[in-house]
Design a protein around this motif. Sequence first.
Motif, PDB file in Angstrom:
ATOM      1  N   ILE A  38     -31.712 -75.064  30.307  1.00 22.68           N
ATOM      2  CA  ILE A  38     -32.151 -75.077  28.805  1.00 22.68           C
ATOM      3  C   ILE A  38     -30.946 -73.787  28.109  1.00 22.68           C
ATOM      4  CG2 ILE A  38     -33.759 -74.604  27.198  1.00 22.68           C
ATOM      5  CD1 ILE A  38     -35.889 -75.267  29.149  1.00 22.68           C
ATOM      6  N   ASN A  39     -30.222 -74.510  27.340  1.00 25.25           N
ATOM      7  CA  ASN A  39     -29.304 -73.677  26.701  1.00 25.25           C
ATOM      8  C   ASN A  39     -29.663 -72.871  25.326  1.00 25.25           C
ATOM      9  OD1 ASN A  39     -27.258 -74.231  28.686  1.00 25.25           O
ATOM     10  ND2 ASN A  39     -26.728 -76.351  27.580  1.00 25.25           N
ATOM     11  N   GLY A  45     -37.644 -73.399  19.955  1.00 27.38           N
ATOM     12  CA  GLY A  45     -38.367 -73.846  21.332  1.00 27.38           C
ATOM     13  C   GLY A  45     -37.951 -75.008  21.767  1.00 27.38           C
ATOM     14  N   THR A  46     -37.694 -75.255  23.106  1.00 26.98           N
ATOM     15  CA  THR A  46     -37.435 -76.463  23.706  1.00 26.98           C
ATOM     16  C   THR A  46     -38.612 -77.048  24.653  1.00 26.98           C
ATOM     17  OG1 THR A  46     -35.074 -76.047  23.875  1.00 26.98           O
ATOM     18  CG2 THR A  46     -36.000 -77.511  25.435  1.00 26.98           C
ATOM     19  N   LEU A  47     -39.100 -77.904  24.129  1.00 29.17           N
ATOM     20  CA  LEU A  47     -40.191 -78.573  24.897  1.00 29.17           C
ATOM     21  C   LEU A  47     -39.897 -79.443  25.952  1.00 29.17           C
ATOM     22  CD1 LEU A  47     -43.202 -79.060  24.775  1.00 29.17           C
ATOM     23  CD2 LEU A  47     -42.869 -81.256  23.323  1.00 29.17           C
ATOM     24  N   LEU A  48     -40.165 -78.939  27.206  1.00 33.27           N
ATOM     25  CA  LEU A  48     -39.716 -79.510  28.461  1.00 33.27           C
ATOM     26  C   LEU A  48     -41.008 -80.201  29.137  1.00 33.27           C
ATOM     27  CD1 LEU A  48     -37.807 -79.699  30.823  1.00 33.27           C
ATOM     28  CD2 LEU A  48     -39.036 -77.894  31.871  1.00 33.27           C
ATOM     29  N   GLN A  73     -31.543 -73.945  20.013  1.00 34.67           N
ATOM     30  CA  GLN A  73     -31.728 -74.679  21.447  1.00 34.67           C
ATOM     31  C   GLN A  73     -32.294 -76.102  21.326  1.00 34.67           C
ATOM     32  OE1 GLN A  73     -35.334 -71.506  21.585  1.00 34.67           O
ATOM     33  NE2 GLN A  73     -35.437 -72.935  23.224  1.00 34.67           N
ATOM     34  N   PRO A  74     -32.073 -76.846  22.207  1.00 35.65           N
ATOM     35  CA  PRO A  74     -32.445 -78.416  22.142  1.00 35.65           C
ATOM     36  C   PRO A  74     -33.610 -78.542  21.497  1.00 35.65           C
ATOM     37  CG  PRO A  74     -31.912 -77.683  24.388  1.00 35.65           C
ATOM     38  CD  PRO A  74     -31.503 -76.619  23.561  1.00 35.65           C
ATOM     39  N   LYS A 114     -19.566 -65.095  23.885  1.00 36.79           N
ATOM     40  CA  LYS A 114     -19.890 -66.566  23.307  1.00 36.79           C
ATOM     41  C   LYS A 114     -21.206 -66.575  22.816  1.00 36.79           C
ATOM     42  CE  LYS A 114     -17.144 -68.607  27.060  1.00 36.79           C
ATOM     43  NZ  LYS A 114     -16.811 -69.478  28.123  1.00 36.79           N
ATOM     44  N   GLY A 115     -21.985 -65.793  22.490  1.00 38.60           N
ATOM     45  CA  GLY A 115     -23.404 -65.694  21.859  1.00 38.60           C
ATOM     46  C   GLY A 115     -24.238 -66.953  22.611  1.00 38.60           C
ATOM     47  N   TYR A 116     -24.136 -66.835  23.955  1.00 38.03           N
ATOM     48  CA  TYR A 116     -24.751 -68.116  24.841  1.00 38.03           C
ATOM     49  C   TYR A 116     -25.695 -67.674  25.952  1.00 38.03           C
ATOM     50  CZ  TYR A 116     -24.533 -71.925  28.102  1.00 38.03           C
ATOM     51  OH  TYR A 116     -24.864 -72.981  29.220  1.00 38.03           O
ATOM     52  N   SER A 117     -26.752 -68.101  26.065  1.00 35.80           N
ATOM     53  CA  SER A 117     -27.630 -67.987  27.120  1.00 35.80           C
ATOM     54  C   SER A 117     -28.080 -69.175  27.796  1.00 35.80           C
ATOM     55  CB  SER A 117     -28.661 -66.944  26.789  1.00 35.80           C
ATOM     56  OG  SER A 117     -29.787 -66.987  27.798  1.00 35.80           O
ATOM     57  N   TYR A 118     -28.458 -69.287  29.017  1.00 35.97           N
ATOM     58  CA  TYR A 118     -29.117 -70.396  29.459  1.00 35.97           C
ATOM     59  C   TYR A 118     -30.330 -69.878  30.379  1.00 35.97           C
ATOM     60  CZ  TYR A 118     -26.529 -70.527  33.669  1.00 35.97           C
ATOM     61  OH  TYR A 118     -25.745 -70.188  34.975  1.00 35.97           O
ATOM     62  N   LEU A 119     -31.366 -70.714  30.629  1.00 39.00           N
ATOM     63  CA  LEU A 119     -32.327 -70.636  31.422  1.00 39.00           C
ATOM     64  C   LEU A 119     -32.306 -71.645  32.346  1.00 39.00           C
ATOM     65  CD1 LEU A 119     -35.215 -68.938  32.215  1.00 39.00           C
ATOM     66  CD2 LEU A 119     -36.308 -70.634  30.768  1.00 39.00           C
ATOM     67  N   LEU A 120     -32.486 -71.325  33.780  1.00 32.50           N
ATOM     68  CA  LEU A 120     -32.448 -72.356  34.811  1.00 32.50           C
ATOM     69  C   LEU A 120     -33.534 -72.256  35.567  1.00 32.50           C
ATOM     70  CD1 LEU A 120     -29.905 -74.057  35.937  1.00 32.50           C
ATOM     71  CD2 LEU A 120     -29.657 -72.471  37.860  1.00 32.50           C
ATOM     72  N   LEU A 121     -34.129 -73.300  35.627  1.00 28.99           N
ATOM     73  CA  LEU A 121     -35.581 -73.705  36.293  1.00 28.99           C
ATOM     74  C   LEU A 121     -35.374 -74.491  37.659  1.00 28.99           C
ATOM     75  CD1 LEU A 121     -36.313 -73.636  33.236  1.00 28.99           C
ATOM     76  CD2 LEU A 121     -38.378 -74.135  33.919  1.00 28.99           C
TER      77      LEU A 121
END
Lengths: 112, 116
Positions: free
Chosen positions: A20-21, A105-108, A6-7, A68-75
Amino acid sequence: GQNIDQPTEMTATEGAIVQINCTYQTSGFNGLFWYQQHAGEAPTFLSYNVLDGLEEKGRFSSFLSRSKGYSYLLLKELQMKDSASYLCAVSPGGGATNKLIFGTGTLLAVQP
Amino acid sequence: DSGVTQTPKHLITATGQRVTLRCSPRSGDLSVYWYQQSLDQGLQFLIHYYNGEERAKGNILERFSAQQFPDLHSELNLSSLELGDSALYFCASSLLQGTAVTDTQYFGPGTRLTVL
């Protein structure tokens, strides 16, 4: 092996939408989880996907594509309090355990 | 508040020492998981207990051990401590042990261990 990517960091503006992918390669798959973690605090559960598609929960949605082994979280409707680290985790299953494998982890950062 | 409790919240000790971290799961949960979170790494799975029995081990050092007691609370013992053991240690609890269906893990507030 087990790998979850993840980024590292993202920045967004208050009131906006951010995605967030997360991509994963694991030995098995029993489900994918998203957690929110503020610095020095416990991860708190946000969402869970086991089937392909979108799960919506208020301002938060999570999507999964197992092929695709892929997920995203949309806020949506970002608020300053959404500034936190977002952790993607996979339960690879197998055996008598639901242990979780976490991405870094992705720090937003939400800016006014 | 997840319902999972951990003590102590902070622990400062010296290299070579031994410490015990304690975790009480949510009421009704039978599984306890331990994770380590250090600055340069994400959350790393250490060990899983279900109803008093060990179910899985991650990259847990031989200097570390754990157990789950009949009242379902769990303890993580860390011995011969090194500077690199400084980290946040979380426990998480869930109802199930590990089947074709997974369930959500709820995390305690963590113990911050500092080894000087």
